[in-house]
Design a protein around this motif. Structure first.
Motif, mmCIF file in Angstrom:
data_model
loop_
_atom_site.group_PDB
_atom_site.id
_atom_site.type_symbol
_atom_site.label_atom_id
_atom_site.label_comp_id
_atom_site.label_asym_id
_atom_site.label_seq_id
_atom_site.Cartn_x
_atom_site.Cartn_y
_atom_site.Cartn_z
ATOM 1 N N SER A 4 -0.893 11.152 1.054
ATOM 2 C CA SER A 4 -1.074 10.133 -0.145
ATOM 3 C C SER A 4 -1.559 11.088 -1.454
ATOM 4 O O SER A 4 -1.289 10.736 -2.659
ATOM 5 C CB SER A 4 -2.083 9.000 0.226
ATOM 6 O OG SER A 4 -1.756 8.416 1.201
ATOM 7 N N VAL A 18 -3.876 2.387 5.107
ATOM 8 C CA VAL A 18 -2.995 1.881 3.773
ATOM 9 C C VAL A 18 -3.822 1.644 2.713
ATOM 10 O O VAL A 18 -3.368 1.767 1.517
ATOM 11 C CB VAL A 18 -2.104 0.887 4.750
ATOM 12 C CG1 VAL A 18 -1.140 0.023 3.409
ATOM 13 C CG2 VAL A 18 -1.117 1.612 5.544
ATOM 14 N N LEU A 52 0.519 4.901 -4.191
ATOM 15 C CA LEU A 52 1.652 4.049 -4.753
ATOM 16 C C LEU A 52 1.252 3.827 -6.091
ATOM 17 O O LEU A 52 2.209 3.566 -7.093
ATOM 18 C CB LEU A 52 1.924 3.189 -3.919
ATOM 19 C CG LEU A 52 2.576 3.634 -2.461
ATOM 20 C CD1 LEU A 52 2.848 2.456 -1.737
ATOM 21 C CD2 LEU A 52 3.724 4.444 -2.665
ATOM 22 N N LEU A 73 -0.188 -3.551 0.344
ATOM 23 C CA LEU A 73 1.140 -3.125 -0.169
ATOM 24 C C LEU A 73 1.544 -4.149 -0.994
ATOM 25 O O LEU A 73 2.216 -3.724 -2.248
ATOM 26 C CB LEU A 73 2.135 -2.750 0.942
ATOM 27 C CG LEU A 73 2.072 -1.667 1.909
ATOM 28 C CD1 LEU A 73 2.742 -1.621 2.842
ATOM 29 C CD2 LEU A 73 1.888 -0.531 0.955
ATOM 30 N N LEU A 127 11.385 -0.778 1.231
ATOM 31 C CA LEU A 127 10.161 -0.751 1.882
ATOM 32 C C LEU A 127 10.617 -1.423 3.461
ATOM 33 O O LEU A 127 11.047 -2.431 3.558
ATOM 34 C CB LEU A 127 9.148 -1.684 1.460
ATOM 35 C CG LEU A 127 7.743 -1.954 2.062
ATOM 36 C CD1 LEU A 127 7.042 -0.478 2.010
ATOM 37 C CD2 LEU A 127 6.850 -2.994 1.113
ATOM 38 N N ALA A 146 -1.857 2.867 -0.525
ATOM 39 C CA ALA A 146 -1.839 1.928 -1.690
ATOM 40 C C ALA A 146 -2.329 2.393 -3.022
ATOM 41 O O ALA A 146 -1.571 2.172 -4.036
ATOM 42 C CB ALA A 146 -2.566 0.587 -1.326
ATOM 43 N N ASN A 170 2.846 -0.497 -9.068
ATOM 44 C CA ASN A 170 4.056 0.156 -8.802
ATOM 45 C C ASN A 170 5.411 -0.442 -9.486
ATOM 46 O O ASN A 170 5.938 -1.540 -9.212
ATOM 47 C CB ASN A 170 4.475 0.435 -7.194
ATOM 48 C CG ASN A 170 5.481 1.290 -6.910
ATOM 49 O OD1 ASN A 170 6.726 1.023 -6.937
ATOM 50 N ND2 ASN A 170 5.052 2.543 -6.627
#
Length: 406
Positions: A201, A225, A233, A258, A272, A230, A266
């Motif tokens: 990440s 995540v 992203l 997400l 995905l 997250a 994003n």
């Protein structure tokens, strides 16, 4: 076949006279026939010879052909024709990853264009990951030369890279000053957990060339995540495909994180993959609502995702035919709207918002001719300033009434 003519000369002794003289005989086609027989007797070139001789027909290396990894690596240093390496099940992880180190060093030395490197199922560990990282670092611009690697797909499926291996590879790919070469990388089934995800990440925050990241079948959880992926992203501007399949502890919490990023930050992710991630109906609804949030005109335009074109939620404990009133038709339409770019998606979603039977109550409370709505939508979209557009939308009933008079 071209006919070859030659003269055979020999010395002949005449027993009657005792004299010796030269005797010439013209031979047609004999030399050609001998050469053909000689060619047929030669064995075909070995794999090493084809590699060293830069055989133009050898574009892909799929195995070592019985030779040792060390010998193949030595031959590769003199080769510039092979662009694809599919070296699955080649025991590159044996003897402390020596095979992987030999191959990666050879790829650095040959300085030729590459398209794909597959090192899947080789039990490659940390030392092999270091060799791969050195290969990636070799793509940096130097004072004396530029190594011509371009758009490489790197497959590392089913090895033993782990969190520390992920760290060294991710560090090599990080930084905007590098000439990044890896555009598609697969870490599937490599025993990577949340710690390894944190390194990957961190790389995503600075990498501007990676467009496909595959992390399926690892040990990533919803905590990783939420905490690492997250936020990354939200900053990344290049990733288009993200595969998190078969990480069974992502769940609804990870799906919600997400979904939040998709709707707020994003604008690049297109695919995905969340199969086998233990996502229930609650998480699925959050993801689908990220595609089309119809709470208000502002939500439709600015709190809906307009870039995601494919989302895979199969093999999760969630009903695929009914999601709190959201049907598969809704999912298909929401993804279809995103196929032609952000501006087009916004127009279609706003049009759907205004014409839906389940739309806002104030839209249906006025006497509006439905056939006027498409022209109205395209007219207000021509306003360049979104602030002005939202100011109009806050007074939706009055604006629609004015639209009826057009």
């Amino acid at each position: 076949m071209k006919t070859t003519e030659c003269v055979s000369v020999s010395l002949v002794h005449d027993i009657n006279t005792g004299e010796t003289f030269r005797h010439s005989v013209r031979v047609i086609g004999q030399v050609r026939m001998l050469n053909n027989k000689e060619d047929e007797s030669l064995p075909p070139p070995t794999l090493l010879q084809r590699i060293e001789q830069n055989d133009a027909s050898l574009k892909e290396l799929a195995g070592f052909g019985g030779f040792s990894c060390h010998k193949v690596a030595a031959s590769l240093r003199r080769n510039h024709t092979i662009t694809s390496f599919k070296l699955s099940h080649c025991n590159l992880g044996d003897d402390n990853d020596n095979g992987c180190k030999h191959i990666m060093e050879a790829l650095i030395d040959r300085r030729s264009n590459l398209k794909r490197i597959s090192l899947a199922r080789n039990s490659i560990g940390f030392n092999g990951a270091l060799a791969i990282a050195n290969f990636i670092l070799a793509s940096r611009r130097t004072e004396d030369s530029i190594i011509l690697y371009d758009s490489i797909r790197l497959d590392l499926l089913e090895n033993c890279i782990g969190d520390e291996g992920a760290r060294v590879i991710a560090d090599a790919m990080k930084g905007v000053d590098n000439i990044q070469t890896i555009v598609n990388i697969g870490f599937e089934k490599n025993r990577i957990g949340d710690e390894g995800l944190s390194y990957i990440s961190n790389m995503l925050c600075g990498n501007t060339t990676l467009h496909t990241l595959r992390l399926g079948k690892n040990m990533i959880t919803h905590e990783g995540v939420v905490k690492y992926l997250a936020p990354a992203l939200a900053k990344n501007t290049s990733l288009r495909t993200l595969d998190l399949s078969s990480n069974r502890n992502i769940g609804d919490v990870g799906a919600a994180a997400l979904a939040e990023i998709l709707t707020s930050n994003n604008e690049t992710l297109e695919t995905l993959i969340l199969t086998k991630c233990s996502i229930t109906e609650a998480g699925a609804v959050r993801l689908l609502r990220a595609l089309y949030n119809d709470k208000s005109p502002y939500s439709v335009l600015e709190e809906s995702n307009h870039t995601l074109r494919e989302i895979m939620l199969c093999q999760n404990p969630v009903m695929s035919t009914s999601l709190s009133g959201l049907s598969t038709t809704f999912l298909r339409d929401a993804l279809q709207w995103n196929q032609n770019g952000i501006a087009s998606a916004r127009i279609f979603k706003l049009h759907c918002f205004l014409t839906s039977n389940d739309g806002p109550r104030y839209v249906h409370s006025i006497d509006l001719m439905r056939e006027l709505i498409p022209n109205f939508v395209f007219k207000i979209w021509r306003i360049s300033c979104l602030g002005v557009l939202y100011a109009y939308l806050r007074e939706m009933p009055e604006l629609l009434l004015e639209g009826c008079k057009l």
